[in-house]
Design a protein around this motif. Sequence first.
Motif, PDB file in Angstrom:
ATOM      1  N   ASP A   1       0.877  -1.120  -0.169  1.00 62.49           N
ATOM      2  CA  ASP A   1      -0.124   0.036   0.022  1.00 62.49           C
ATOM      3  C   ASP A   1       0.963   1.252   0.193  1.00 62.49           C
ATOM      4  O   ASP A   1       1.852   1.399   0.726  1.00 62.49           O
ATOM      5  N   LYS A   2       0.380   2.161  -0.720  1.00 63.57           N
ATOM      6  CA  LYS A   2       1.247   3.551  -0.860  1.00 63.57           C
ATOM      7  C   LYS A   2       0.871   4.218   0.369  1.00 63.57           C
ATOM      8  O   LYS A   2       1.877   4.910   1.027  1.00 63.57           O
ATOM      9  N   PHE A   3      -0.054   4.296   0.899  1.00 61.69           N
ATOM     10  CA  PHE A   3      -0.572   5.001   1.967  1.00 61.69           C
ATOM     11  C   PHE A   3      -0.974   3.925   3.420  1.00 61.69           C
ATOM     12  O   PHE A   3      -1.349   2.869   3.442  1.00 61.69           O
ATOM     13  N   GLU A   4      -0.589   4.501   4.726  1.00 59.43           N
ATOM     14  CA  GLU A   4      -1.184   3.935   5.840  1.00 59.43           C
ATOM     15  C   GLU A   4      -2.633   3.819   5.747  1.00 59.43           C
ATOM     16  O   GLU A   4      -3.248   4.610   5.433  1.00 59.43           O
ATOM     17  N   VAL A   5      -3.348   2.979   6.223  1.00 56.03           N
ATOM     18  CA  VAL A   5      -4.638   2.653   6.200  1.00 56.03           C
ATOM     19  C   VAL A   5      -5.368   3.767   7.083  1.00 56.03           C
ATOM     20  O   VAL A   5      -5.143   4.216   8.297  1.00 56.03           O
ATOM     21  N   PRO A   6      -6.321   4.542   6.226  1.00 59.62           N
ATOM     22  CA  PRO A   6      -6.899   5.737   6.911  1.00 59.62           C
ATOM     23  C   PRO A   6      -7.959   5.416   7.729  1.00 59.62           C
ATOM     24  O   PRO A   6      -8.571   4.212   7.627  1.00 59.62           O
ATOM     25  N   VAL A   7      -8.344   6.113   8.636  1.00 64.04           N
ATOM     26  CA  VAL A   7      -9.604   5.936   9.469  1.00 64.04           C
ATOM     27  C   VAL A   7     -11.048   5.819   8.549  1.00 64.04           C
ATOM     28  O   VAL A   7     -11.695   5.022   8.844  1.00 64.04           O
ATOM     29  N   GLU A   8     -10.961   6.483   7.491  1.00 62.84           N
ATOM     30  CA  GLU A   8     -12.290   6.404   6.382  1.00 62.84           C
ATOM     31  C   GLU A   8     -12.443   4.769   6.298  1.00 62.84           C
ATOM     32  O   GLU A   8     -13.414   4.429   6.103  1.00 62.84           O
TER      33      GLU A   8
ATOM     34  N   ARG B   1      -9.525   1.218  19.602  1.00 65.68           N
ATOM     35  CA  ARG B   1     -10.424   1.958  20.445  1.00 65.68           C
ATOM     36  C   ARG B   1     -10.637   3.264  19.708  1.00 65.68           C
ATOM     37  O   ARG B   1     -10.312   3.540  18.718  1.00 65.68           O
ATOM     38  N   THR B   2     -11.493   3.755  20.266  1.00 61.45           N
ATOM     39  CA  THR B   2     -12.242   5.008  19.403  1.00 61.45           C
ATOM     40  C   THR B   2     -11.665   6.297  20.247  1.00 61.45           C
ATOM     41  O   THR B   2     -11.323   6.495  21.306  1.00 61.45           O
ATOM     42  N   SER B   3     -12.193   7.615  19.693  1.00 53.55           N
ATOM     43  CA  SER B   3     -11.941   8.828  20.004  1.00 53.55           C
ATOM     44  C   SER B   3     -12.737   9.143  21.626  1.00 53.55           C
ATOM     45  O   SER B   3     -12.357   9.918  22.250  1.00 53.55           O
ATOM     46  N   SER B   4     -14.014   8.319  21.688  1.00 47.12           N
ATOM     47  CA  SER B   4     -14.445   8.213  22.932  1.00 47.12           C
ATOM     48  C   SER B   4     -13.783   7.952  24.227  1.00 47.12           C
ATOM     49  O   SER B   4     -13.928   8.143  25.355  1.00 47.12           O
TER      50      SER B   4
ATOM     51  N   ILE C   1     -10.075   7.298  15.273  1.00 46.46           N
ATOM     52  CA  ILE C   1     -11.376   6.503  14.818  1.00 46.46           C
ATOM     53  C   ILE C   1     -12.827   7.273  15.591  1.00 46.46           C
ATOM     54  O   ILE C   1     -12.528   7.246  16.763  1.00 46.46           O
ATOM     55  N   GLY C   2     -13.568   7.621  14.948  1.00 44.97           N
ATOM     56  CA  GLY C   2     -14.833   8.331  15.628  1.00 44.97           C
ATOM     57  C   GLY C   2     -14.659   9.807  15.267  1.00 44.97           C
ATOM     58  O   GLY C   2     -15.655  10.360  15.607  1.00 44.97           O
TER      59      GLY C   2
ATOM     60  N   ARG D   1     -11.173  13.601  11.117  1.00 46.45           N
ATOM     61  CA  ARG D   1      -9.728  12.889  10.968  1.00 46.45           C
ATOM     62  C   ARG D   1      -9.928  11.787   9.935  1.00 46.45           C
ATOM     63  O   ARG D   1      -8.996  10.806  10.285  1.00 46.45           O
ATOM     64  N   LYS D   2     -10.817  11.565   9.269  1.00 42.01           N
ATOM     65  CA  LYS D   2     -11.091  10.529   8.255  1.00 42.01           C
ATOM     66  C   LYS D   2      -9.942  10.280   7.298  1.00 42.01           C
ATOM     67  O   LYS D   2      -9.502   9.187   7.013  1.00 42.01           O
ATOM     68  N   ASN D   3      -9.128  11.463   7.065  1.00 44.20           N
ATOM     69  CA  ASN D   3      -7.952  11.378   6.336  1.00 44.20           C
ATOM     70  C   ASN D   3      -6.515  11.166   7.123  1.00 44.20           C
ATOM     71  O   ASN D   3      -5.488  11.416   6.840  1.00 44.20           O
ATOM     72  N   HIS D   4      -6.783  10.939   8.560  1.00 43.27           N
ATOM     73  CA  HIS D   4      -5.662  10.631   9.268  1.00 43.27           C
ATOM     74  C   HIS D   4      -5.445   8.969   9.272  1.00 43.27           C
ATOM     75  O   HIS D   4      -6.330   8.147   8.913  1.00 43.27           O
ATOM     76  N   PRO D   5      -4.337   8.359   9.530  1.00 38.82           N
ATOM     77  CA  PRO D   5      -4.249   7.161   9.786  1.00 38.82           C
ATOM     78  C   PRO D   5      -5.000   6.587  10.819  1.00 38.82           C
ATOM     79  O   PRO D   5      -5.060   7.195  12.034  1.00 38.82           O
ATOM     80  N   ALA D   6      -5.284   5.417  10.730  1.00 43.53           N
ATOM     81  CA  ALA D   6      -6.251   4.580  11.983  1.00 43.53           C
ATOM     82  C   ALA D   6      -5.320   4.200  12.837  1.00 43.53           C
ATOM     83  O   ALA D   6      -4.412   3.339  13.002  1.00 43.53           O
ATOM     84  N   ASN D   7      -5.391   5.113  13.848  1.00 43.04           N
ATOM     85  CA  ASN D   7      -4.304   4.482  14.959  1.00 43.04           C
ATOM     86  C   ASN D   7      -5.170   4.180  16.176  1.00 43.04           C
ATOM     87  O   ASN D   7      -6.316   3.739  15.819  1.00 43.04           O
ATOM     88  N   CYS D   8      -4.668   3.576  17.245  1.00 47.15           N
ATOM     89  CA  CYS D   8      -5.314   3.060  18.334  1.00 47.15           C
ATOM     90  C   CYS D   8      -5.949   1.646  18.040  1.00 47.15           C
ATOM     91  O   CYS D   8      -7.080   1.336  18.322  1.00 47.15           O
ATOM     92  N   VAL D   9      -5.367   1.159  16.869  1.00 47.30           N
ATOM     93  CA  VAL D   9      -5.720  -0.400  16.449  1.00 47.30           C
ATOM     94  C   VAL D   9      -4.882  -1.225  17.079  1.00 47.30           C
ATOM     95  O   VAL D   9      -3.601  -1.050  16.904  1.00 47.30           O
ATOM     96  N   THR D  10      -5.342  -2.538  17.229  1.00 50.19           N
ATOM     97  CA  THR D  10      -4.319  -3.384  17.702  1.00 50.19           C
ATOM     98  C   THR D  10      -3.986  -4.401  16.691  1.00 50.19           C
ATOM     99  O   THR D  10      -4.357  -4.234  15.567  1.00 50.19           O
TER     100      THR D  10
END
Length: 356
Positions: free
Chosen positions: A149-156, A178-181, A188-189, A193-202
């Motif tokens: 992949d060219k990009f880190e997996v985005p939140v979207e 985990r989500t922003s809550s 996530i959530g 930040r839908k164009n940010h990388p999906a972080n807080c992922v296991t």
Amino acid sequence: MKKTILLLFILLSFMLTACGSEDHEEADLNDSDNTEEPDDAIPDAAVVDNGRETPDEDGVQEPESFCYSGGALLYEGGTQFKVCPGDNEKFQKQICKNGKWVDDGGCVAGSVEIPAGSFKMGCNKDMEGSCSEDTVPIHDVSLSVYVMDKFEVPVELFELCIAENVCTNDNADEPHYRTSSESDRCNIGKPDRKNHPANCVTWHGAKAYCEWLGKRLPTEAEWENAAKSGKVQIYPWGNTPAASCDNTVMLENAGGCGSKITLPIGSKPSGASEQGIYDLSGNVAEYTGDWYEKKFYSTEEASKADTQGPAEPEKDKYKVIRGGSYIYGESHARSSYRGSAKLDDPAIDFGFRCVK
């Protein structure tokens, strides 16, 4: 009679001259620059949304030639990429024209083919100055062709996996995210930040996402080979300049280049690899499929073709993470850097990309 008319004319002229002087003095007080602008002058600033010129938060306007990059995965000046409608494996290139984003050709592949070949894996002490124990000795590794992949997996896109009930937290022993809550630094959530990388992922969540698309997490060797473009070099962009916020999203004064969070994917195009892969040195650290073993590079398995890393340990089970992140500095941004992560740890700086 004539004398009366003459006196009235002189008095009227004096009054007009006095009024003109007062107007000029008032203009000088209100505006330090009295040069006239041409009729077609462009306002000083413009925030343009869908081609409409609107004032920004401070009420200032920008030129109509500026395009707001809302939701873009990569933006560089007058160019941006967005997820291609109806095909999450591709991206739509757009260019900024007269304040509007205009599609430029068809959707393009969101991945890059990495050719088969050999590379030197590990830290080169002569080049990097010092090497941590788990990055030596440097050794040759041969790899078959693969696609990254060219990009880190985005939140979207990760949120689509959640919506499909593939990336879930149903299994308490294998949580996925985990989500922003739960933390404001989790993306996530967060609608903005839908164009940010999906972080807080296991690691479990990253694995599930890649498999959902018929892909997998890269091996540690595949990741480093892509980051080095098959060469002996310190960073994805070469040996110089050193890692900074000019070329990667890192800790510089504060996390995220001062933002204290991740930045949109592809925000540092000058830090892309030779093959056009973005954010390999920062933003979020990336999961691989390999188990972590501190002295693995000294084993025969490390130099085998298409090495898969060490066997699963009986205890202290950690997966290798690669690349720097927005909360760490220069040393983590090096392509030889190795880290480790628990499988169920949804850390604020962990993310991923997939290969096939």
